[in-house]
Design a protein around this motif. Structure first.
Motif, PDB file in Angstrom:
ATOM      1  N   ALA A 102       0.836  -1.211   0.000  1.00 46.09           N
ATOM      2  CA  ALA A 102       0.000   0.000   0.000  1.00 46.09           C
ATOM      3  C   ALA A 102       0.866   1.255   0.000  1.00 46.09           C
ATOM      4  O   ALA A 102       0.577   2.227  -0.702  1.00 46.09           O
ATOM      5  CB  ALA A 102      -0.931  -0.011   1.207  1.00 46.09           C
ATOM      6  N   VAL A 103       1.912   1.236   0.783  1.00 45.05           N
ATOM      7  CA  VAL A 103       2.793   2.409   0.852  1.00 45.05           C
ATOM      8  C   VAL A 103       3.474   2.624  -0.502  1.00 45.05           C
ATOM      9  O   VAL A 103       3.566   3.751  -0.998  1.00 45.05           O
ATOM     10  CB  VAL A 103       3.833   2.252   1.986  1.00 45.05           C
ATOM     11  CG1 VAL A 103       4.891   3.342   1.906  1.00 45.05           C
ATOM     12  CG2 VAL A 103       3.150   2.290   3.343  1.00 45.05           C
ATOM     13  N   ILE A 104       3.926   1.547  -1.118  1.00 45.52           N
ATOM     14  CA  ILE A 104       4.566   1.665  -2.433  1.00 45.52           C
ATOM     15  C   ILE A 104       3.577   2.253  -3.437  1.00 45.52           C
ATOM     16  O   ILE A 104       3.897   3.167  -4.193  1.00 45.52           O
ATOM     17  CB  ILE A 104       5.091   0.294  -2.912  1.00 45.52           C
ATOM     18  CG1 ILE A 104       6.341  -0.085  -2.103  1.00 45.52           C
ATOM     19  CG2 ILE A 104       5.414   0.322  -4.410  1.00 45.52           C
ATOM     20  CD1 ILE A 104       6.897  -1.465  -2.417  1.00 45.52           C
ATOM     21  N   ALA A 105       2.347   1.745  -3.407  1.00 47.70           N
ATOM     22  CA  ALA A 105       1.334   2.272  -4.332  1.00 47.70           C
ATOM     23  C   ALA A 105       1.110   3.749  -4.057  1.00 47.70           C
ATOM     24  O   ALA A 105       0.961   4.553  -4.976  1.00 47.70           O
ATOM     25  CB  ALA A 105       0.035   1.492  -4.188  1.00 47.70           C
ATOM     26  N   GLY A 106       1.104   4.120  -2.782  1.00 48.16           N
ATOM     27  CA  GLY A 106       0.916   5.526  -2.423  1.00 48.16           C
ATOM     28  C   GLY A 106       2.017   6.408  -2.986  1.00 48.16           C
ATOM     29  O   GLY A 106       1.761   7.484  -3.521  1.00 48.16           O
ATOM     30  N   VAL A 107       3.253   5.939  -2.874  1.00 51.31           N
ATOM     31  CA  VAL A 107       4.372   6.716  -3.419  1.00 51.31           C
ATOM     32  C   VAL A 107       4.244   6.786  -4.934  1.00 51.31           C
ATOM     33  O   VAL A 107       4.402   7.850  -5.544  1.00 51.31           O
ATOM     34  CB  VAL A 107       5.726   6.083  -3.029  1.00 51.31           C
ATOM     35  CG1 VAL A 107       6.871   6.791  -3.741  1.00 51.31           C
ATOM     36  CG2 VAL A 107       5.930   6.140  -1.526  1.00 51.31           C
ATOM     37  N   GLU A 108       3.918   5.662  -5.544  1.00 46.78           N
ATOM     38  CA  GLU A 108       3.844   5.643  -7.011  1.00 46.78           C
ATOM     39  C   GLU A 108       2.707   6.521  -7.533  1.00 46.78           C
ATOM     40  O   GLU A 108       2.792   7.083  -8.612  1.00 46.78           O
ATOM     41  CB  GLU A 108       3.688   4.206  -7.503  1.00 46.78           C
ATOM     42  CG  GLU A 108       4.993   3.443  -7.354  1.00 46.78           C
ATOM     43  CD  GLU A 108       4.902   1.991  -7.789  1.00 46.78           C
ATOM     44  OE1 GLU A 108       5.953   1.404  -8.078  1.00 46.78           O
ATOM     45  OE2 GLU A 108       3.782   1.438  -7.811  1.00 46.78           O
ATOM     46  N   ASN A 109       1.643   6.629  -6.751  1.00 45.10           N
ATOM     47  CA  ASN A 109       0.526   7.472  -7.184  1.00 45.10           C
ATOM     48  C   ASN A 109       0.661   8.904  -6.710  1.00 45.10           C
ATOM     49  O   ASN A 109      -0.265   9.705  -6.839  1.00 45.10           O
ATOM     50  CB  ASN A 109      -0.801   6.920  -6.640  1.00 45.10           C
ATOM     51  CG  ASN A 109      -1.082   5.545  -7.182  1.00 45.10           C
ATOM     52  OD1 ASN A 109      -0.638   5.207  -8.262  1.00 45.10           O
ATOM     53  ND2 ASN A 109      -1.805   4.750  -6.409  1.00 45.10           N
TER      54      ASN A 109
END
Ligand SMILES: Nc1ncnc2c1ncn2[C@@H]1O[C@H](COP(=O)(O)OP(=O)(O)OC[C@H]2O[C@H](OP(=O)(O)O)[C@H](O)[C@@H]2O)[C@@H](O)[C@H]1O
Length: 275
Positions: free
Chosen positions: A152-159
């Motif tokens: 989730a954190v990775i997705a947050g950074v990517e978005n």
């Protein structure tokens, strides 16, 4: 970027990976892709050095919640990424009750003061360590939760909508972030939990694959087989690398993927998620 596996694993269906943004010319297939998860995988590699992973890679390891990278691969992390270690330690120190970190992940962006530009994902899989390590079943439960949080954190950074990762989050400045922080690349891991934490690797591996399939859009984790002999070899290579740098070779990695110089102006924070 994260859909690369979709294109190789799920073949034709996966062309719709960008359906939402891309104008949905493959309506049926994208519905199908939404229902059938792309299987995530752990790919084992032997004889390679996790720390030699490409710039921007995420290096994943299991951590205790007490702020110690005292042995095993954690010690190697502390030696190679002292600034990242300080971020981890400071993060642990923010908790009066360290066990509240259990089942969360800390994603540390590449730190200016560290020589390598890797993201470091700390999975809080046991509160204590040594004789006070959690029981294997508990560790596996925390591993699942912390992997979900990491994804989730990775997705947050990517978005670009970090640092949320779902629920209550905190932003902590690191010791200094690169102006051109590399985008998040591939995921790399040691055989987490299998050394000091004493959990059978096959069990952890299954949990990783489960989470990657359910939440990780079929991402792949490259996991490294490691032997003490390998350690000596890594040490030798590292010494040579340093020597080359001192002699004035261009020791830094190429300017990001495909030579694009700047990253996307990553924010200077680290994030962690649900508690
Ligand atoms: N250079 C290297 N490259 C690649 N793989 C390497 C390696 N060096 C060792 N490995 C392998 O990496 C796997 C995990 O084994 P580890 O024992 O490290 O970690 P773990 O996940 O079981 O446990 C975490 C706690 O261990 C630490 O030490 P402290 O408790 O602090 O004292 C932490 O701080 C945590 O608390 C095993 O396959 C090792 O062969």
């Amino acid at each position: 970027m994260e859909s690369r596996e979709a294109t190789t694993t799920a073949g034709a269906d996966a062309g719709s990976g960008s359906g939402a943004a891309g104008g949905g010319d493959a309506g049926v297939n994208s519905d199908y892709a939404a229902v059938v998860p792309v299987p995530g995988r752990v790919v084992m590699v032997v004889g390679e050095d996790i720390f030699a992973a490409e710039r921007g890679s995420v290096l994943i390891h299991a951590c205790n919640c007490l702020g110690s990278w005292g042995a095993g691969i954690a010690l190697a992390f502390r030696e190679k990424y002292p600034a990242a270690y300080n971020v981890y330690r400071a993060h642990c120190a923010t908790r009066g009750n360290p066990s509240t970190l259990l089942g969360t992940a800390l994603l540390i962006p590449p730190q200016l003061a560290d020589a390598r530009e890797h993201w470091i994902a700390c999975l809080f899989t046991s509160v204590g360590y040594g004789r006070r390590v959690d029981a294997p079943d508990e560790i596996l439960r925390s591993t699942k939760a912390s992997l979900e949080n990491m994804v989730a954190v990775i997705a947050g950074v990517e978005n670009d909508d970090m640092p949320h990762g779902g629920a209550s989050t905190t932003a902590i400045l690191g010791t200094g972030i690169h102006e051109d922080t590399p985008e998040i690349g591939e995921l790399h891991a040691c055989k987490i939990n299998s050394g000091r934490f004493g959990v059978d690797w096959e069990r952890t591996k299954r949990v990783i694959e489960e989470v990657l399939t359910a939440e990780g859009k079929g991402r792949v984790v490259t996991a490294y087989e490691f032997s003490e002999r390998q350690d000596v070899e890594n040490f030798r290579r590292e010494a040579m690398r340093r020597q080359r740098q001192q002699r004035g070779h261009w020791g830094w990695p190429r300017g990001g993927r495909g030579g694009r110089g700047r990253g996307r102006g990553m924010p200077a924070f680290i994030g962690f998620g649900p508690l």
